[in-house]
Scaffold this motif. Sequence first.
Motif, PDB file in Angstrom:
ATOM      1  N   UNK A 110     -28.814 -46.247 -39.038  1.00  0.00           N
ATOM      2  CA  UNK A 110     -27.996 -47.026 -38.110  1.00  0.00           C
ATOM      3  C   UNK A 110     -27.281 -46.043 -37.195  1.00  0.00           C
ATOM      4  N   UNK A 111     -27.744 -45.954 -35.952  1.00  0.00           N
ATOM      5  CA  UNK A 111     -27.141 -45.076 -34.949  1.00  0.00           C
ATOM      6  C   UNK A 111     -26.309 -45.934 -34.009  1.00  0.00           C
ATOM      7  N   UNK A 112     -24.992 -45.749 -34.059  1.00  0.00           N
ATOM      8  CA  UNK A 112     -24.069 -46.641 -33.358  1.00  0.00           C
ATOM      9  C   UNK A 112     -23.601 -46.001 -32.055  1.00  0.00           C
ATOM     10  N   UNK A 113     -23.890 -46.673 -30.950  1.00  0.00           N
ATOM     11  CA  UNK A 113     -23.388 -46.248 -29.648  1.00  0.00           C
ATOM     12  C   UNK A 113     -22.001 -46.863 -29.467  1.00  0.00           C
ATOM     13  N   UNK A 114     -20.979 -46.020 -29.439  1.00  0.00           N
ATOM     14  CA  UNK A 114     -19.605 -46.503 -29.383  1.00  0.00           C
ATOM     15  C   UNK A 114     -18.914 -45.949 -28.139  1.00  0.00           C
ATOM     16  N   UNK A 115     -18.105 -46.770 -27.498  1.00  0.00           N
ATOM     17  CA  UNK A 115     -17.324 -46.302 -26.358  1.00  0.00           C
ATOM     18  C   UNK A 115     -16.070 -45.603 -26.860  1.00  0.00           C
ATOM     19  N   UNK A 116     -15.842 -44.389 -26.372  1.00  0.00           N
ATOM     20  CA  UNK A 116     -14.634 -43.653 -26.715  1.00  0.00           C
ATOM     21  C   UNK A 116     -13.865 -43.374 -25.432  1.00  0.00           C
ATOM     22  N   UNK A 117     -12.549 -43.464 -25.522  1.00  0.00           N
ATOM     23  CA  UNK A 117     -11.707 -43.213 -24.355  1.00  0.00           C
ATOM     24  C   UNK A 117     -11.359 -41.738 -24.294  1.00  0.00           C
ATOM     25  N   UNK A 118     -11.632 -41.127 -23.162  1.00  0.00           N
ATOM     26  CA  UNK A 118     -11.384 -39.709 -22.995  1.00  0.00           C
ATOM     27  C   UNK A 118     -10.916 -39.435 -21.576  1.00  0.00           C
ATOM     28  N   UNK A 166      -8.725 -38.466 -15.170  1.00  0.00           N
ATOM     29  CA  UNK A 166      -8.696 -39.924 -15.298  1.00  0.00           C
ATOM     30  C   UNK A 166      -9.128 -40.327 -16.703  1.00  0.00           C
ATOM     31  N   UNK A 167      -8.424 -41.360 -17.257  1.00  0.00           N
ATOM     32  CA  UNK A 167      -8.803 -41.920 -18.545  1.00  0.00           C
ATOM     33  C   UNK A 167      -9.901 -42.944 -18.348  1.00  0.00           C
ATOM     34  N   UNK A 168     -10.998 -42.801 -19.090  1.00  0.00           N
ATOM     35  CA  UNK A 168     -12.095 -43.739 -18.971  1.00  0.00           C
ATOM     36  C   UNK A 168     -12.876 -43.773 -20.284  1.00  0.00           C
ATOM     37  N   UNK A 169     -13.642 -44.857 -20.484  1.00  0.00           N
ATOM     38  CA  UNK A 169     -14.458 -45.022 -21.678  1.00  0.00           C
ATOM     39  C   UNK A 169     -15.862 -44.514 -21.403  1.00  0.00           C
ATOM     40  N   UNK A 170     -16.375 -43.707 -22.327  1.00  0.00           N
ATOM     41  CA  UNK A 170     -17.720 -43.146 -22.179  1.00  0.00           C
ATOM     42  C   UNK A 170     -18.491 -43.385 -23.477  1.00  0.00           C
ATOM     43  N   UNK A 171     -19.814 -43.488 -23.424  1.00  0.00           N
ATOM     44  CA  UNK A 171     -20.613 -43.745 -24.629  1.00  0.00           C
ATOM     45  C   UNK A 171     -20.812 -42.485 -25.466  1.00  0.00           C
ATOM     46  N   UNK A 173     -28.093 -54.520 -23.863  1.00  0.00           N
ATOM     47  CA  UNK A 173     -29.490 -54.138 -23.965  1.00  0.00           C
ATOM     48  C   UNK A 173     -29.884 -53.854 -25.417  1.00  0.00           C
ATOM     49  N   UNK A 174     -28.943 -54.099 -26.344  1.00  0.00           N
ATOM     50  CA  UNK A 174     -29.165 -53.833 -27.766  1.00  0.00           C
ATOM     51  C   UNK A 174     -29.516 -55.124 -28.499  1.00  0.00           C
ATOM     52  N   UNK A 175     -30.195 -54.987 -29.633  1.00  0.00           N
ATOM     53  CA  UNK A 175     -30.451 -56.154 -30.477  1.00  0.00           C
ATOM     54  C   UNK A 175     -29.151 -56.701 -31.048  1.00  0.00           C
ATOM     55  N   UNK A 176     -28.217 -55.807 -31.396  1.00  0.00           N
ATOM     56  CA  UNK A 176     -26.911 -56.209 -31.915  1.00  0.00           C
ATOM     57  C   UNK A 176     -25.827 -55.424 -31.180  1.00  0.00           C
ATOM     58  N   UNK A 231     -40.264 -51.181 -24.305  1.00  0.00           N
ATOM     59  CA  UNK A 231     -41.457 -50.348 -24.189  1.00  0.00           C
ATOM     60  C   UNK A 231     -41.583 -49.361 -25.355  1.00  0.00           C
ATOM     61  N   UNK A 232     -40.531 -48.604 -25.590  1.00  0.00           N
ATOM     62  CA  UNK A 232     -40.569 -47.537 -26.602  1.00  0.00           C
ATOM     63  C   UNK A 232     -39.278 -47.564 -27.421  1.00  0.00           C
ATOM     64  N   UNK A 233     -39.206 -48.425 -28.447  1.00  0.00           N
ATOM     65  CA  UNK A 233     -37.968 -48.544 -29.233  1.00  0.00           C
ATOM     66  C   UNK A 233     -37.499 -47.233 -29.853  1.00  0.00           C
ATOM     67  N   UNK A 234     -38.405 -46.395 -30.325  1.00  0.00           N
ATOM     68  CA  UNK A 234     -37.988 -45.136 -30.939  1.00  0.00           C
ATOM     69  C   UNK A 234     -37.337 -44.214 -29.921  1.00  0.00           C
ATOM     70  N   UNK A 235     -37.868 -44.210 -28.722  1.00  0.00           N
ATOM     71  CA  UNK A 235     -37.264 -43.391 -27.665  1.00  0.00           C
ATOM     72  C   UNK A 235     -35.874 -43.923 -27.325  1.00  0.00           C
ATOM     73  N   UNK A 236     -35.719 -45.234 -27.289  1.00  0.00           N
ATOM     74  CA  UNK A 236     -34.409 -45.850 -27.023  1.00  0.00           C
ATOM     75  C   UNK A 236     -33.412 -45.430 -28.102  1.00  0.00           C
ATOM     76  N   UNK A 237     -33.851 -45.461 -29.371  1.00  0.00           N
ATOM     77  CA  UNK A 237     -32.986 -45.035 -30.469  1.00  0.00           C
ATOM     78  C   UNK A 237     -32.536 -43.594 -30.265  1.00  0.00           C
ATOM     79  N   UNK A 238     -33.466 -42.716 -29.890  1.00  0.00           N
ATOM     80  CA  UNK A 238     -33.131 -41.303 -29.730  1.00  0.00           C
ATOM     81  C   UNK A 238     -32.139 -41.080 -28.599  1.00  0.00           C
ATOM     82  N   UNK A 239     -32.227 -41.896 -27.560  1.00  0.00           N
ATOM     83  CA  UNK A 239     -31.368 -41.715 -26.390  1.00  0.00           C
ATOM     84  C   UNK A 239     -30.037 -42.442 -26.546  1.00  0.00           C
ATOM     85  N   UNK A 240     -30.074 -43.691 -27.031  1.00  0.00           N
ATOM     86  CA  UNK A 240     -28.886 -44.544 -26.961  1.00  0.00           C
ATOM     87  C   UNK A 240     -28.480 -45.175 -28.282  1.00  0.00           C
TER      88      UNK A 240
END
Length: 263
Positions: A93-101, A106-111, A197-200, A165-174
């Motif tokens: 389970x690779x979780x893409x989370x927004x963190x504020x930095x 400037x303060x902004x949320x990034x993945x 763009x995620x299943x969950x 198109x390529x779920x494994x590539x999506x996992x590796x990137x995002x």
Amino acid sequence: MGDRRDRVEPFPTRRRGTVDYMRAAGRRSNVHGLIEVDVTEARRRIEAIEVETGDSLSFTGFLVYCLARALDDHPHVNAYRDWRGRVHVFEAVDVNVLVETTIRGDRMAVPHVVRTANDRSVRSIHDEIRTAQEAADPTNLSRLGELAFRLPGAIRRLVWRLPQWFPRRWRDVAGTVSVTSVGMFGAGGGWAISPTNYTVQLTVGGISEKPRFVDGKITTREILHLTVTFDHDVVDGGPAARFVQRLRDLIEAAHGLDPPTDG
């Protein structure tokens, strides 16, 4: 006469990626569930840990931990369909989370992607999120990346077809799932609904105090507003409901957080 206070500003290059993402995500078969979760015990334990250690444990990190554990129990929700109609079920389970930095003042949320969160502790996830928040510029783009954002929108948006198109590539990137915490930008309760763009995707809203029956008595509890979004092309209603119930149970039980020591 025009207002002298009006001005025209350049559109930030990185924001083009956000526009592309939202347009592509809006074409998916998303179903949103708005739920309320009692986080009184979890917040009590987090506050006790801060008193004992002097370190403020990340509430978002705790939610990432519970999400990963729930997906570990329901792995077929941690999945994607490819262009051939096959279902790719991921163990990690690779979780893409927004963190504020802070970026350029400037303060902004990034993945940021927390890898193998289902094999991690709350403390480990917390430490990684804090490190990402303190990074100088986690979204610093290479020269090639800057040029990519200047391509025509129709070409740029092809990257957001990676999950199909390529779920494994999506996992590796995002990553495989996403957590976005809009509640960190304001106080009070309320839900947020966003295409994804995620299943969950777990969208964390605000926290409000509401009366609840506990052990036959009415008491005031801290209630978190969560939006759980599913891609209905991948997840049916029954599995989605069971996953959400497991997620709720883990959060309300403050799973992964040590209870306060006596005294």
